[in-house]
Design a protein around this motif. Structure first.
Motif, PDB file in Angstrom:
ATOM      1  N   ALA A 116       0.832  -1.212   0.000  1.00 20.60           N
ATOM      2  CA  ALA A 116       0.000   0.000   0.000  1.00 20.60           C
ATOM      3  C   ALA A 116       0.865   1.259   0.000  1.00 20.60           C
ATOM      4  CB  ALA A 116      -0.929  -0.008   1.210  1.00 20.60           C
ATOM      5  N   ALA A 117       1.882   1.274   0.851  1.00 21.03           N
ATOM      6  CA  ALA A 117       2.768   2.449   0.913  1.00 21.03           C
ATOM      7  C   ALA A 117       3.563   2.602  -0.368  1.00 21.03           C
ATOM      8  CB  ALA A 117       3.704   2.324   2.113  1.00 21.03           C
ATOM      9  N   GLY A 118       4.024   1.497  -0.930  1.00 18.31           N
ATOM     10  CA  GLY A 118       4.805   1.556  -2.163  1.00 18.31           C
ATOM     11  C   GLY A 118       3.993   2.080  -3.329  1.00 18.31           C
ATOM     12  N   ALA A 119       2.744   1.644  -3.440  1.00 18.90           N
ATOM     13  CA  ALA A 119       1.884   2.144  -4.513  1.00 18.90           C
ATOM     14  C   ALA A 119       1.657   3.643  -4.365  1.00 18.90           C
ATOM     15  CB  ALA A 119       0.556   1.395  -4.505  1.00 18.90           C
ATOM     16  N   LEU A 120       1.467   4.098  -3.120  1.00 15.38           N
ATOM     17  CA  LEU A 120       1.286   5.534  -2.871  1.00 15.38           C
ATOM     18  C   LEU A 120       2.532   6.317  -3.257  1.00 15.38           C
ATOM     19  CD1 LEU A 120      -0.708   7.616  -1.682  1.00 15.38           C
ATOM     20  CD2 LEU A 120       0.382   7.251   0.531  1.00 15.38           C
ATOM     21  N   ALA A 121       3.705   5.714  -3.109  1.00 12.75           N
ATOM     22  CA  ALA A 121       4.965   6.375  -3.453  1.00 12.75           C
ATOM     23  C   ALA A 121       5.288   6.297  -4.939  1.00 12.75           C
ATOM     24  CB  ALA A 121       6.108   5.754  -2.646  1.00 12.75           C
ATOM     25  N   GLY A 122       4.412   5.685  -5.733  1.00 12.80           N
ATOM     26  CA  GLY A 122       4.598   5.683  -7.178  1.00 12.80           C
ATOM     27  C   GLY A 122       5.175   4.415  -7.761  1.00 12.80           C
ATOM     28  N   TYR A 123       5.278   3.370  -6.976  1.00 15.06           N
ATOM     29  CA  TYR A 123       5.816   2.108  -7.478  1.00 15.06           C
ATOM     30  C   TYR A 123       4.713   1.225  -8.053  1.00 15.06           C
ATOM     31  CZ  TYR A 123      10.376   3.006  -5.413  1.00 15.06           C
ATOM     32  OH  TYR A 123      11.600   3.540  -5.122  1.00 15.06           O
ATOM     33  N   ARG A 124       5.093   0.416  -9.034  1.00 11.30           N
ATOM     34  CA  ARG A 124       4.219  -0.641  -9.529  1.00 11.30           C
ATOM     35  C   ARG A 124       4.552  -1.885  -8.715  1.00 11.30           C
ATOM     36  NH1 ARG A 124       4.642  -4.692 -13.487  1.00 11.30           N
ATOM     37  NH2 ARG A 124       2.622  -5.284 -14.369  1.00 11.30           N
ATOM     38  N   VAL A 125       3.626  -2.292  -7.864  1.00  5.41           N
ATOM     39  CA  VAL A 125       3.910  -3.297  -6.843  1.00  5.41           C
ATOM     40  C   VAL A 125       3.497  -4.688  -7.320  1.00  5.41           C
ATOM     41  CG1 VAL A 125       3.485  -4.032  -4.473  1.00  5.41           C
ATOM     42  CG2 VAL A 125       3.585  -1.578  -5.028  1.00  5.41           C
ATOM     43  N   THR A 126       4.403  -5.633  -7.122  1.00  3.86           N
ATOM     44  CA  THR A 126       4.102  -7.049  -7.328  1.00  3.86           C
ATOM     45  C   THR A 126       4.359  -7.785  -6.018  1.00  3.86           C
ATOM     46  OG1 THR A 126       4.715  -7.021  -9.670  1.00  3.86           O
ATOM     47  CG2 THR A 126       4.729  -9.158  -8.565  1.00  3.86           C
ATOM     48  N   VAL A 127       3.395  -8.592  -5.601  1.00  2.00           N
ATOM     49  CA  VAL A 127       3.565  -9.448  -4.421  1.00  2.00           C
ATOM     50  C   VAL A 127       3.668 -10.885  -4.914  1.00  2.00           C
ATOM     51  CG1 VAL A 127       2.559 -10.283  -2.272  1.00  2.00           C
ATOM     52  CG2 VAL A 127       2.310  -7.872  -2.923  1.00  2.00           C
ATOM     53  N   CYS A 128       4.698 -11.592  -4.463  1.00  2.00           N
ATOM     54  CA  CYS A 128       4.929 -12.965  -4.899  1.00  2.00           C
ATOM     55  C   CYS A 128       5.084 -13.879  -3.692  1.00  2.00           C
ATOM     56  CB  CYS A 128       6.169 -13.038  -5.793  1.00  2.00           C
ATOM     57  SG  CYS A 128       6.609 -14.713  -6.338  1.00  2.00           S
ATOM     58  N   ASP A 129       4.394 -15.018  -3.743  1.00  5.43           N
ATOM     59  CA  ASP A 129       4.480 -16.009  -2.674  1.00  5.43           C
ATOM     60  C   ASP A 129       4.039 -17.346  -3.280  1.00  5.43           C
ATOM     61  OD1 ASP A 129       3.531 -17.647  -0.253  1.00  5.43           O
ATOM     62  OD2 ASP A 129       4.320 -15.856   0.736  1.00  5.43           O
ATOM     63  N   PRO A 130       4.684 -18.452  -2.911  1.00  5.41           N
ATOM     64  CA  PRO A 130       4.295 -19.740  -3.499  1.00  5.41           C
ATOM     65  C   PRO A 130       3.017 -20.331  -2.906  1.00  5.41           C
ATOM     66  CG  PRO A 130       6.100 -20.068  -1.959  1.00  5.41           C
ATOM     67  CD  PRO A 130       5.877 -18.586  -2.047  1.00  5.41           C
ATOM     68  N   ARG A 131       2.428 -19.705  -1.893  1.00  5.41           N
ATOM     69  CA  ARG A 131       1.273 -20.254  -1.202  1.00  5.41           C
ATOM     70  C   ARG A 131      -0.014 -19.595  -1.703  1.00  5.41           C
ATOM     71  NH1 ARG A 131       3.020 -18.635   4.684  1.00  5.41           N
ATOM     72  NH2 ARG A 131       3.291 -16.695   3.496  1.00  5.41           N
ATOM     73  N   PRO A 132      -0.834 -20.310  -2.470  1.00  2.55           N
ATOM     74  CA  PRO A 132      -2.039 -19.697  -3.049  1.00  2.55           C
ATOM     75  C   PRO A 132      -3.053 -19.234  -2.012  1.00  2.55           C
ATOM     76  CG  PRO A 132      -2.023 -22.086  -3.412  1.00  2.55           C
ATOM     77  CD  PRO A 132      -0.661 -21.714  -2.890  1.00  2.55           C
ATOM     78  N   ALA A 133      -3.044 -19.824  -0.829  1.00  2.00           N
ATOM     79  CA  ALA A 133      -4.004 -19.396   0.183  1.00  2.00           C
ATOM     80  C   ALA A 133      -3.676 -18.016   0.736  1.00  2.00           C
ATOM     81  CB  ALA A 133      -4.043 -20.419   1.328  1.00  2.00           C
ATOM     82  N   PHE A 134      -2.418 -17.602   0.655  1.00  2.00           N
ATOM     83  CA  PHE A 134      -1.988 -16.316   1.199  1.00  2.00           C
ATOM     84  C   PHE A 134      -1.822 -15.250   0.111  1.00  2.00           C
ATOM     85  CE2 PHE A 134      -0.763 -19.437   4.334  1.00  2.00           C
ATOM     86  CZ  PHE A 134      -1.062 -18.828   5.540  1.00  2.00           C
TER      87      PHE A 134
END
Length: 411
Positions: free
Chosen positions: A216-234
């Motif tokens: 959330a903070a990164g998007a507000l600062a102008g970044y294109r944010v990607t979140v990566c995790d191998p666990r589909p439930a999270f």
């Protein structure tokens, strides 16, 4: 101009004429960088800002003169300019402003459309030189290219149009906005080259509570944010609404195949060595601007030991920011996100993150050629010798306030 892409595109589509004022150079400390723009419509209404308020009224007068028939106007505002002292530049610097008339016949809409699409975009405006060329907008590969006939008609005979285009393209490739002087054999063209890069990437690995706050903070600062995790439930879009994408994949494999550059930020927020160690080994070998990992000092020491055992050289390990973030006393995920982004900014700008009251010199300091982080890659890309068109580029900027100079070889 590019920062007002939405407004400019709409007005061009409606066939309107308007004046656009752009900051082309900054000396000392100033509230806005080169490229900051203010638009004034035929009805006198204003969109945008060139100074955060200090000189807007004076710039508005320049815009009205242009709309009344003046071809173009230049203004310098600051404490050393007696004629502008009354309007004052409260932060103590000087700005150069160029004002031109714009309409569908004078502006190529392509760079504005690219900016609206989130892609990198750039253009150049002739702000000095023969009067017939001042205000001419040059878009590399655009629908209205600069021609040799235009140059000859303006009295410029020491350079060909394709070489001016090459200077513009090389300056825009640095990702910086600034002035470029082109020696044309007796005539000098002064170009303001303006770039707007696609948003830098913030790659967050580990779908944890800290990742929610950081995305959330990164998007507000102008970044294109990607979140990566191998666990589909999270790793779900519902948990990370500010992220441009949420990827369910093994982190090291995703990072190895994804597009990065010198502005990319990599933050490893998980606490699982089986994913973190291969991920960091990949990250530290890439030309990204920042690599940080969450964890205690004990975790960091063990992590370094395992990375060495995996063959990561000490020179790469020195780039790892761990424990991640500045020492702000952050406790909550939101506070931790602030401390991480604060360190990212400090690394990007080559600053030591001291309180401003404990530092000397200008608040908005010029970046040096040897500064850390992203600038090293920018300077390396800018230090060109001779490109394929035979144009020699020298002293391109290491920071947004430097004024680059380009010298063209004989045509």
């Amino acid at each position: 101009m590019l920062e007002l892409a939405t407004e400019i595109t709409a007005r061009l589509a409606r066939g309107e004429r308007f004046a656009i004022a752009t900051v082309t150079a900054v000396e000392g400390s100033a509230p806005r960088d080169p490229g900051a723009s203010m638009l004034v419509g035929a009805d006198g209404r204003v969109v945008g800002s060139v100074s955060g308020g200090c000189v807007e009224a004076a710039v508005h007068e320049l815009c009205e003169r242009v709309l009344a028939g003046s071809r173009a106007e230049h203004g310098r505002f600051g404490i050393d300019d007696d004629s502008a002292y009354a309007v004052g530049l409260s932060c103590g610097g000087e700005i150069d402003v160029f004002v031109q008339e714009a309409d569908p016949g004078s502006l190529d809409a392509a760079p504005f459309a690219r900016a609206l699409a989130g892609a990198s975009s750039g253009l150049a405006t002739v702000v000095g030189g023969p009067a017939a060329l001042v205000g001419r907008v040059i878009v590399p590969g655009g629908a209205d290219p600069l021609t040799d006939r235009e140059l000859r008609a303006a009295g410029v005979r020491g350079i060909r149009s394709h070489r001016v285009d090459a200077v513009v393209a090389a300056a825009l490739a640095t990702g910086r906005s600034g002035q470029v002087e082109v020696d044309c054999g007796g005539e000098t063209l002064v170009l303001f080259c303006e770039t707007r890069l696609a948003r830098p990437r913030l790659l967050v690995f580990g779908a944890v509570a800290f990742a929610e706050a950081l995305s959330a903070a990164g998007a507000l600062a102008g970044y294109r944010v990607t979140v990566c995790d191998p666990r589909p439930a999270f790793a779900t879009a519902e948990r990370f609404p500010a992220a441009a994408e949420v990827v369910v994949e093994w982190p090291s494999r995703y990072l190895a195949r994804t597009e990065v550059d010198h502005r990319t930020v990599v933050c490893v927020l998980g606490h699982d060595a089986k994913t973190d160690i291969p991920l960091l080994a990949v990250a530290l070998a890439l030309p990204v601007g920042y690599v940080g990992a969450l964890g205690s000092r004990r975790t960091h020491a063990e992590r370094v030991r395992m990375l060495r055992a995996a063959g990561v050289p000490d020179a790469d390990l020195a780039r790892l920011r761990s424990p991640i973030g500045l020492d702000l006393g952050a406790v909550t995920p939101a506070e931790t996100a602030i401390s991480i982004l604060a360190e990212v900014i400090a690394v990007r700008e080559g600053r030591d993150a001291r309180p401003l009251r404990e530092s000397d010199g200008p608040i908005h300091a010029r970046r040096s050629r040897g500064s850390a982080g992203a600038d090293a890659a920018i300077v390396a890309a800018a230090d060109l010798s001779v490109d394929r068109s035979g144009v020699r580029i020298a002293d391109l900027p290491g920071g947004p306030r430097d004024r680059p100079r380009a010298t063209a070889l004989a045509p």
